[in-house]
Motif scaffolding. Structure first.
Motif, PDB file in Angstrom:
ATOM      1  N   GLU A  48       0.827  -1.204   0.000  1.00  0.00           N
ATOM      2  CA  GLU A  48       0.000   0.000   0.000  1.00  0.00           C
ATOM      3  C   GLU A  48       0.865   1.258   0.000  1.00  0.00           C
ATOM      4  O   GLU A  48       0.553   2.235  -0.685  1.00  0.00           O
ATOM      5  CB  GLU A  48      -0.933  -0.010   1.208  1.00  0.00           C
ATOM      6  N   GLU A  49       1.952   1.238   0.756  1.00  0.00           N
ATOM      7  CA  GLU A  49       2.827   2.403   0.837  1.00  0.00           C
ATOM      8  C   GLU A  49       3.628   2.601  -0.451  1.00  0.00           C
ATOM      9  O   GLU A  49       3.758   3.720  -0.945  1.00  0.00           O
ATOM     10  CB  GLU A  49       3.793   2.238   2.011  1.00  0.00           C
TER      11      GLU A  49
ATOM     12  N   SER B 181      -9.609  -0.423  -6.264  1.00  0.00           N
ATOM     13  CA  SER B 181      -8.227   0.029  -6.271  1.00  0.00           C
ATOM     14  C   SER B 181      -7.692   0.115  -7.697  1.00  0.00           C
ATOM     15  O   SER B 181      -8.112  -0.626  -8.583  1.00  0.00           O
ATOM     16  CB  SER B 181      -7.365  -0.939  -5.459  1.00  0.00           C
TER      17      SER B 181
ATOM     18  N   LYS C 203       0.723   2.817  -3.620  1.00  0.00           N
ATOM     19  CA  LYS C 203      -0.470   3.649  -3.396  1.00  0.00           C
ATOM     20  C   LYS C 203      -1.746   2.954  -3.878  1.00  0.00           C
ATOM     21  O   LYS C 203      -2.532   3.507  -4.628  1.00  0.00           O
ATOM     22  CB  LYS C 203      -0.327   4.994  -4.109  1.00  0.00           C
ATOM     23  N   VAL C 204      -1.943   1.693  -3.443  1.00  0.00           N
ATOM     24  CA  VAL C 204      -3.117   0.898  -3.786  1.00  0.00           C
ATOM     25  C   VAL C 204      -3.752   0.384  -2.498  1.00  0.00           C
ATOM     26  O   VAL C 204      -3.196   0.545  -1.412  1.00  0.00           O
ATOM     27  CB  VAL C 204      -2.749  -0.290  -4.708  1.00  0.00           C
ATOM     28  N   LYS C 205      -4.933  -0.252  -2.614  1.00  0.00           N
ATOM     29  CA  LYS C 205      -5.615  -0.845  -1.466  1.00  0.00           C
ATOM     30  C   LYS C 205      -5.537  -2.363  -1.578  1.00  0.00           C
ATOM     31  O   LYS C 205      -5.912  -2.933  -2.598  1.00  0.00           O
ATOM     32  CB  LYS C 205      -7.081  -0.416  -1.431  1.00  0.00           C
TER      33      LYS C 205
END
Length: 96
Positions: free
Chosen positions: A43-44, A86, A47-49
């Motif tokens: 995620e970091e 996402s 930048k996705v879920k």
């Protein structure tokens, strides 16, 4: 550990590329990383879920060269599934 210490490299194979259609991405990760660590790192970094993480500890294979033999290193593989809303990971989109 930071995200780049947990995610070592992406796995680029035919089987892993077929999973991209279902938003499943495969990475080699640190052996000590937990599923929660892997989810937070992906995620970091991208930048996705993340919806879920499946992990597999891959044993090293026996390799021989003449009389000598040894094992390749063992490693950990993570299959990360993203949520439906996402965005996809751009790095893998360039491979298709």
């Amino acid at each position: 550990m930071i995200a780049h210490d947990i995610i070592i490299r992406p796995i680029i194979t035919e089987k892993s590329m077929m999973g991209i259609a279902e938003k499943k991405y495969t990475f080699e990760v640190a052996k000590t990383a937990t599923k929660i660590d892997i989810a937070n790192a992906v995620e970091e970094a991208f930048k996705v879920k993340v919806a879920k993480v499946n992990t597999v500890s891959v044993r090293g294979k026996l390799k021989r060269q003449g009389r000598t033999q040894g094992y390749t290193k063992s490693w950990k593989k993570a299959v990360v599934t993203l949520t439906e809303d996402s965005k996809s990971i751009e790095f893998f989109e360039g491979m298709m």
